[in-house]
Design a protein around this motif. Structure first.
Motif, short mmCIF file in Angstrom:
data_model
loop_
_atom_site.label_atom_id
_atom_site.label_comp_id
_atom_site.label_asym_id
_atom_site.label_seq_id
_atom_site.Cartn_x
_atom_site.Cartn_y
_atom_site.Cartn_z
N SER A 102 0.80 -1.23 0.00
CA SER A 102 0.00 0.00 0.00
C SER A 102 0.83 1.28 0.00
N LEU A 103 2.15 1.16 -0.16
CA LEU A 103 2.96 2.37 -0.30
C LEU A 103 2.42 3.19 -1.46
N LYS A 104 2.28 4.47 -1.24
CA LYS A 104 1.82 5.33 -2.33
C LYS A 104 2.92 5.43 -3.38
N PHE A 105 2.52 5.68 -4.59
CA PHE A 105 3.45 5.77 -5.71
C PHE A 105 4.55 6.80 -5.42
N GLU A 106 4.16 7.94 -4.86
CA GLU A 106 5.13 9.00 -4.55
C GLU A 106 6.12 8.55 -3.48
N GLN A 107 5.62 7.80 -2.49
CA GLN A 107 6.49 7.31 -1.41
C GLN A 107 7.50 6.32 -1.97
N SER A 132 1.56 -3.81 -7.78
CA SER A 132 1.42 -4.00 -9.23
C SER A 132 2.76 -3.74 -9.92
N PHE A 133 2.97 -4.47 -11.00
CA PHE A 133 4.20 -4.31 -11.78
C PHE A 133 4.29 -2.91 -12.36
N LYS A 134 3.15 -2.37 -12.82
CA LYS A 134 3.11 -1.03 -13.41
C LYS A 134 3.60 0.01 -12.40
N LYS A 135 3.11 -0.08 -11.19
CA LYS A 135 3.50 0.86 -10.13
C LYS A 135 5.00 0.74 -9.85
N PHE A 136 5.49 -0.49 -9.76
CA PHE A 136 6.90 -0.73 -9.47
C PHE A 136 7.79 -0.19 -10.59
N TYR A 179 9.68 13.48 -6.20
CA TYR A 179 8.35 13.40 -5.59
C TYR A 179 7.33 14.15 -6.44
N ILE A 180 7.69 15.34 -6.90
CA ILE A 180 6.77 16.15 -7.72
C ILE A 180 6.46 15.44 -9.04
N ILE A 181 7.49 14.89 -9.69
CA ILE A 181 7.28 14.18 -10.96
C ILE A 181 6.38 12.96 -10.74
N SER A 182 6.61 12.22 -9.65
CA SER A 182 5.79 11.04 -9.40
C SER A 182 4.34 11.43 -9.12
N LYS A 183 4.12 12.59 -8.48
CA LYS A 183 2.77 13.08 -8.22
C LYS A 183 2.06 13.38 -9.55
N VAL A 184 2.77 14.07 -10.44
CA VAL A 184 2.20 14.42 -11.75
C VAL A 184 1.88 13.17 -12.55
N ILE A 185 2.81 12.22 -12.60
CA ILE A 185 2.59 10.97 -13.35
C ILE A 185 1.46 10.17 -12.74
N ASN A 186 1.39 10.16 -11.41
CA ASN A 186 0.31 9.44 -10.73
C ASN A 186 -1.05 10.01 -11.13
N LYS A 187 -1.15 11.33 -11.21
CA LYS A 187 -2.42 11.95 -11.62
C LYS A 187 -2.74 11.64 -13.08
N LEU A 189 -1.61 9.08 -15.03
CA LEU A 189 -1.82 7.67 -15.33
C LEU A 189 -2.77 6.99 -14.36
N ASN A 190 -3.17 7.71 -13.32
CA ASN A 190 -4.10 7.18 -12.32
C ASN A 190 -3.62 5.83 -11.77
N ILE A 191 -2.41 5.81 -11.23
CA ILE A 191 -1.83 4.60 -10.68
C ILE A 191 -2.49 4.33 -9.33
N VAL A 192 -2.98 3.11 -9.17
CA VAL A 192 -3.66 2.73 -7.93
C VAL A 192 -2.63 2.56 -6.84
N ASP A 193 -2.83 3.28 -5.71
CA ASP A 193 -1.88 3.19 -4.58
C ASP A 193 -2.16 2.02 -3.70
#
Length: 193
Positions: A102-107, A132-136, A179-187, A189-193
């Protein structure tokens, strides 16, 4: 100790000529799977052998390949056996695996982007979890970009990096940027945390 290893590997790779950098790339992959080799040495050598841009690209690609192989090995070949073994001995709990999953993508990206984070442990923990492999893989690509940049351009031993506050400031700025880049990409691509 790092100085001795650095000198030994530097001499070894230089004696191999063109095969030296290729061997360095193979060592980068091996380091992600077996954590006995100093990653910063091989990244620095790639920067010296290929130049800043090509050295950066080669080091990043091979680091990501190594982390992906390590993740897949633990996910496909070891996960069920290892989890049962550790669970039966009380070393690992479902809670621990849930925390990693459950680690967030940004973390996750920030942890990976830290130059002193052992890549092997991150690869193993993520491979054994249900992440998920995508998140990793996206976290690896973003996080390792900053690690490779740090080790390639700084190119100094662990002790020198800690002693010089400029390097620590540079690392802090890179972590914030990761961290900022991962936040933008998360928004996006809507990566599930």
């Amino acid at each position: 100790m790092f100085g001795i290893i650095d000198t030994f590997i530097d001499n070894l790779l230089q004696n191999f000529g063109l095969w030296g950098p290729i061997l360095g790339c193979i060592f980068i992959i091996v380091e992600s799977i077996i954590p006995v080799l100093p990653l910063f040495v091989f990244i620095t050598l790639n920067f010296l052998a290929f130049g800043n841009i090509l050295g950066f690209i080669i080091s990043l690609v091979f680091t990501c390949i190594g982390c992906t192989i390590s993740f897949i090995l633990f996910r496909k070949k070891v996960q069920s056996w290892w989890y049962k073994k550790l669970k039966s001995k009380g070393i690992i709990s479902k809670q621990t695996m849930n925390i990693i999953t459950s680690l967030k993508f940004e973390q996750l990206t920030t942890i990976i982007a830290l130059p002193f984070t052992p890549a092997f442990l991150v690869n193993v923990a993520c491979g054994l979890s249900k992440m998920s492999f995508k998140k990793f893989i996206l976290a690896i690509i973003i996080g390792k970009t900053f690690v490779v940049y740090f080790w390639g351009f700084v190119g100094v031993s662990l002790l020198e990096s800690i002693k010089n506050p400029i390097y620590l400031i540079r690392v802090s700025i890179l972590l914030i940027f990761a961290y900022i880049i991962s936040k933008v990409i998360n928004k996006k691509l809507n990566i599930v945390d």
